[in-house]
Design a protein around this motif. Sequence first.
Motif, mmCIF file in Angstrom:
data_model
loop_
_atom_site.group_PDB
_atom_site.id
_atom_site.type_symbol
_atom_site.label_atom_id
_atom_site.label_comp_id
_atom_site.label_asym_id
_atom_site.label_seq_id
_atom_site.Cartn_x
_atom_site.Cartn_y
_atom_site.Cartn_z
ATOM 1 N N ILE A 265 -7.919 2.288 3.743
ATOM 2 C CA ILE A 265 -7.734 1.900 2.342
ATOM 3 C C ILE A 265 -6.279 2.043 1.924
ATOM 4 O O ILE A 265 -5.710 1.156 1.268
ATOM 5 C CB ILE A 265 -8.637 2.753 1.426
ATOM 6 N N PHE A 266 -5.653 3.142 2.310
ATOM 7 C CA PHE A 266 -4.254 3.350 1.921
ATOM 8 C C PHE A 266 -3.315 2.391 2.653
ATOM 9 O O PHE A 266 -2.335 1.910 2.072
ATOM 10 C CB PHE A 266 -3.840 4.803 2.170
ATOM 11 N N THR B 115 -3.764 -0.897 0.868
ATOM 12 C CA THR B 115 -3.125 -0.837 -0.453
ATOM 13 C C THR B 115 -1.613 -0.959 -0.324
ATOM 14 O O THR B 115 -0.963 -1.683 -1.092
ATOM 15 C CB THR B 115 -3.484 0.482 -1.160
ATOM 16 N N LEU C 218 -0.737 -4.588 0.492
ATOM 17 C CA LEU C 218 -0.907 -5.453 -0.677
ATOM 18 C C LEU C 218 0.235 -5.291 -1.668
ATOM 19 O O LEU C 218 0.823 -6.287 -2.129
ATOM 20 C CB LEU C 218 -2.241 -5.150 -1.362
ATOM 21 N N LEU C 219 0.576 -4.057 -1.988
ATOM 22 C CA LEU C 219 1.682 -3.814 -2.928
ATOM 23 C C LEU C 219 3.009 -4.278 -2.328
ATOM 24 O O LEU C 219 3.886 -4.770 -3.047
ATOM 25 C CB LEU C 219 1.742 -2.329 -3.289
ATOM 26 N N ILE D 195 2.995 4.762 0.943
ATOM 27 C CA ILE D 195 1.598 4.773 0.512
ATOM 28 C C ILE D 195 0.678 5.085 1.687
ATOM 29 O O ILE D 195 -0.285 5.853 1.569
ATOM 30 C CB ILE D 195 1.227 3.419 -0.122
#
Length: 252
Positions: A18-19, A22, A25-26, A128
Amino acid sequence: MEPVAFNIFGLQIRWYGIFIATGVLLGVLLVKRNCKMKEIDFDVMFDTFFISFLIAILGARLYYVIFNFQYYKNDLWSAINIREGGLAIHGGVIFGLTAAYIYIKKKGQKFLKFADVVAPSLILAQGIGRWGNFFNGEAHGGPVTYEFIKHFPRFIQKGMYIEGVYYHPTFLYESIWDIVVCILLINILKRTFIDGIALFSYIGLYSLGRFFIEGLRTDSLMFGSIRMAQLISILGIVSCVAFLVYIKNRRT
């Protein structure tokens, strides 16, 4: 900390993935913004990202497995199973940038100009992604006292309390350093038109922080008695300094 976030039809969805997702994506959203600022074709950049990201994941795993070969040589499934961690950032960066260089050159574009735009996103994703290491209970440092760890938030204290011992939250140190460097790189990108400056600043600044943080870790990939991350970091710092000297001499 619990490494599994939730289950879907019996499939475990881990915080690690998930991280990473994320961060990617960012990073893509930041690249899109920076492409607009630098007037770079985002479609070409996105194609480059898609190819280099896949190669980077393969490279990060290959790098990790090579330096842990004794563990993986009799278990091929574990060698390709990345759901529980085991991605080496340096391997990912080396393979990913190499793939991006080949693709961009074939497109007849300037690699350094594209690399400058992606550099802030790259280190943002790294910062992240480090939180995935936290939930996996990995990438931490050596033992510390409660007097030291009590200055951190309670959930950090809890996550770094492993088998009755508190450990350095080195994942946190690197995550904070990465975010700071990301902000610096965005400002560098805004203020300079020298191709390569953001890329080499990323290499130098990340390497500087990683060198010192790596010295605190207990799970370093080793080459004999040498911590590979520190060796690569030294090379990164030297390459950054060499580039800055080259730019200075070229302009005089």
